[in-house]
Design an enzyme around this catalytic site. Structure first.
Site, short mmCIF file in Angstrom:
data_model
loop_
_atom_site.label_atom_id
_atom_site.label_comp_id
_atom_site.label_asym_id
_atom_site.label_seq_id
_atom_site.Cartn_x
_atom_site.Cartn_y
_atom_site.Cartn_z
N LYS A 195 85.48 6.46 19.53
CA LYS A 195 84.61 6.30 18.37
C LYS A 195 83.18 5.95 18.81
CE LYS A 195 84.08 3.32 14.38
NZ LYS A 195 84.67 2.31 13.51
N GLU A 201 86.72 2.29 29.90
CA GLU A 201 87.94 2.96 30.37
C GLU A 201 87.87 4.46 30.08
OE1 GLU A 201 87.87 0.21 28.48
OE2 GLU A 201 89.61 -1.08 28.84
N GLY A 253 88.87 2.05 14.39
CA GLY A 253 89.59 2.71 15.48
C GLY A 253 91.10 2.76 15.25
N ARG A 254 91.68 1.64 14.85
CA ARG A 254 93.15 1.59 14.69
C ARG A 254 93.64 2.24 13.41
NH1 ARG A 254 90.53 -3.17 14.70
NH2 ARG A 254 90.61 -4.57 12.90
N GLU A 339 95.39 -6.65 16.00
CA GLU A 339 93.92 -6.55 16.09
C GLU A 339 93.32 -6.79 14.70
OE1 GLU A 339 91.68 -4.04 19.19
OE2 GLU A 339 91.46 -2.85 17.38
N HIS A 370 120.80 -3.78 24.05
CA HIS A 370 121.30 -4.08 25.39
C HIS A 370 120.24 -4.80 26.23
CE1 HIS A 370 124.86 -1.69 24.56
NE2 HIS A 370 124.04 -0.93 23.86
N LYS A 499 85.62 -8.01 27.49
CA LYS A 499 84.83 -6.85 27.94
C LYS A 499 83.56 -7.31 28.65
CE LYS A 499 85.92 -3.63 24.16
NZ LYS A 499 85.35 -2.90 23.03
O1 LIG Z 1 87.33 4.51 20.25
P1 LIG Z 1 86.60 3.55 21.12
O2 LIG Z 1 85.23 3.26 20.61
O3 LIG Z 1 86.57 4.02 22.54
O4 LIG Z 1 87.36 2.17 21.08
C1 LIG Z 1 88.67 2.05 21.54
C2 LIG Z 1 89.30 0.76 21.08
O5 LIG Z 1 88.56 -0.34 21.53
C3 LIG Z 1 88.53 -1.35 20.54
O6 LIG Z 1 87.27 -1.38 19.98
C4 LIG Z 1 88.80 -2.70 21.10
O7 LIG Z 1 89.91 -2.71 21.92
C5 LIG Z 1 89.56 -0.89 19.50
O8 LIG Z 1 89.35 -1.42 18.27
C6 LIG Z 1 89.39 0.57 19.58
O9 LIG Z 1 90.45 1.25 18.99
#
Ligand SMILES: O=P(O)(O)OC[C@H]1O[C@](O)(CO)[C@@H](O)[C@@H]1O
Length: 531
Positions: A195, A201, A253-254, A339, A370, A499
């Site tokens: 987003k 990452e 995002g979620r 979250e 199990h 972060k």
């Molecule tokens: O889509 P982005 O901006 O890479 O963010 C990934 C994720 O990082 C967060 O902002 C924090 O972990 C989440 O809310 C989000 O889904």
């Protein structure tokens, strides 16, 4: 109302759930059937009076008005001054939804159509890689830009008739390495899902995948697409605007699997099945907006959650799908619920008066049986369980598996509620020929206290429509719980500090900066890991 609820719970603490079934129609009264779903919460300790008190929470906290404000585009995410409109992404009737006096639906529908055209091109071979038709799609994203499509791609495996989907999320090089192993870069489409397009990452992984592709493909950027709300940043990365699918900051995002973030899923199952997924969610939205509170699935699911955690004090809840293809649902719900509702201050910044979101965890049954069910049945704490099960499976030729699956699922909720008394355990041991102290000792190990609450969500079959219903149900549950608790379910400041510190630590890990200012533990660990 919390006090009344807690007092009521305290006064009836000794009563057993199984005794509540003396009311003959309990199973019917404490369940909701809607559009092919059956949600049974009769195996909880909620009775008529506590349900009435819980429904008062809904009224006192103005939930219907808050819900309507969310659907109408009000900026209910107050700490970020944003609307919360993931529901607009599945508003297939295109009822106008206004943000800052502008109807967002033309943009939503235009993006959906662009996604559908692109997905169709990839699926029918009109869009090709350097080596021909696309065989594999790699989604690079994390959190909400990964968990939704990963979970849904697995859930809807029987509907896959397009290229194979793969997912890279972790910064751990193992993820990219293992995922790319065996893939042909010349027939792979890479979707960078972020987003913000700033997530370290995702950007690191995206560059690694681009390098991997570069070795075999002259113009790797042509095999890249992006899903983001930042067209500037996707352009900086070199992805052509024609393959950028945007969404606005009013989609958290979620909550984003319904829009561009669902592109890998759409490519795998096809645009028609993806629309069915949206339709299921839309049906749940409509139900949430119109059903009477006591027959309203998201509201009741939320109230069960509040009863178990805030009133009874059970610290966690387990999500237990008896559906192997929902194996990633617990992880998806962990982000969605924890979250969203893992907060300590109310909307106005003051400390909350109640505990907020519970710990959410789980695994599919029967595997969990199990592993950790021992603790669920005989541990000292109570874990409310949320079972899920389909009436029909996708493998009619293996119906005997499904029969066993259903039997196991129902057996677990029955065992949790009924338990096994000491008297019964003693009888069992006597039948085995034991007596005296040994009988007593062995019997005590075989006692199940029972009286442990569970709910069961039963559905016809795990189709795209049903998956849409289930996910929207849980989204709205989170909303109702958060709104009753008075917190903001739509920000996530709690992920920021880690972060920031990771960014600050990076030069220390690389050895270009001294760690002398860090605490002793961090210094020692750094020394061990980098020395
Ligand atoms: O889509 P982005 O901006 O890479 O963010 C990934 C994720 O990082 C967060 O902002 C924090 O972990 C989440 O809310 C989000 O889904």
């Amino acid at each position: 109302m919390w006090k009344e609820l807690k007092d009521y719970h305290k006064a009836h603490k000794k009563r057993r759930i199984s005794d509540l079934f003396e009311t003959p129609d309990r199973a019917k009264r404490f369940s909701i059937e809607f559009d092919g779903l059956l949600f049974d919460y009769s195996k909880t300790s909620i009775d008529t009076q506590s349900l009435w008190l819980l429904l008062k929470l809904v009224e006192e906290n103005g939930i219907p008005a808050k819900r309507d404000a969310m659907f109408a585009g009000a900026a209910i995410n107050e700490t970020e001054n944003r609307s919360v409109l993931h529901t607009a992404l599945r508003n297939l009737d295109q009822r106008p939804v206004m943000v800052d006096d502008e109807d967002v639906m033309p943009y939503v529908m235009d993006t959906l159509q662009r996604m559908e055209e692109f997905a169709a091109d990839v699926r029918d071979g009109s869009f090709q890689g350097a080596g021909g038709r696309i065989t594999d799609v790699v989604n690079v994203g994390i959190g909400g830009s990964d968990l939704g499509p990963v979970m849904a791609a697995l859930a809807l495996a029987p509907y896959h008739d397009g290229p194979k989907c793969h997912f890279i999320s972790n910064i751990d090089a193992a993820d990219a390495t293992d995922t790319l192993k065996g893939l042909d870069p010349t027939t792979t489409l890479v979707i960078v899902a972020s987003k913000t397009f700033t997530t370290i990452e995702t950007l690191t992984n995206a560059k690694t995948v681009r390098d991997w592709m570069q070795a075999k493909v002259a113009q790797p950027a042509e095999q890249f697409a992006a899903l983001s709300s930042s067209i500037t940043k996707t352009a900086e990365f070199g992805i052509d605007a024609s393959r950028v699918f945007g969404f606005e900051d009013w989609v958290g995002g979620r909550y984003s699997v319904w829009g561009p973030i669902g592109l890998s899923l759409m490519i795998a199952i096809g645009p028609d099945a993806f629309r069915q997924f949206l339709k299921g969610a839309q049906a749940m939205d409509h139900h949430f907006q119109t059903a009477q509170e006591k027959r309203n699935l998201p509201i009741i699911l939320a109230l069960v959650g509040l009863w178990n955690h805030q009133v009874c004090g059970y610290p966690s809840r387990a999500v237990l799908p008896y559906d192997q293809r929902l194996a990633r649902l617990p992880a998806y719900l962990q982000q969605l619920e924890m979250e969203s509702n893992g907060k300590s201050v109310a909307m106005d910044g003051t400390p909350v008066s109640q505990p907020t979101g519970p710990i959410v965890w789980g695994e599919p049954g029967t595997n969990g049986q199990h592993a950790f069910y021992q603790l669920i049945h005989q541990g000292t704490g109570v874990v409310p369980c949320e079972f899920m099960i389909a009436a029909r499976c996708h493998e009619p030729e293996l119906q005997h598996h499904h029969d066993l699956l259903i039997a196991n699922c129902l057996a677990q909720s029955e065992a949790l509620m009924q338990g096994r008394s000491l008297a019964t355990a003693r009888k069992m041991m006597a039948q085995k020929g034991l007596d005296g102290d040994e009988l007593e000792r062995q019997a005590r190990h075989r006692v199940f206290s029972g009286n442990r609450p569970s709910t069961t969500l039963a559905y016809e079959k795990l189709t795209p429509y049903v998956l849409g219903q289930i996910l929207a149900l849980y989204e709205h549950r989170v909303f109702v719980e958060g709104a009753i608790l008075g917190i903001n379910s739509f920000d996530q400041w709690g992920v920021e500090l880690g972060k920031e510190l990771a960014t600050a630590l990076q030069p220390m890990v690389e050895g270009t900066q001294s760690a002398a200012q860090k605490d002793g533990s961090t210094q020692r660990l750094l020394g061990f890991l980098t020395g």
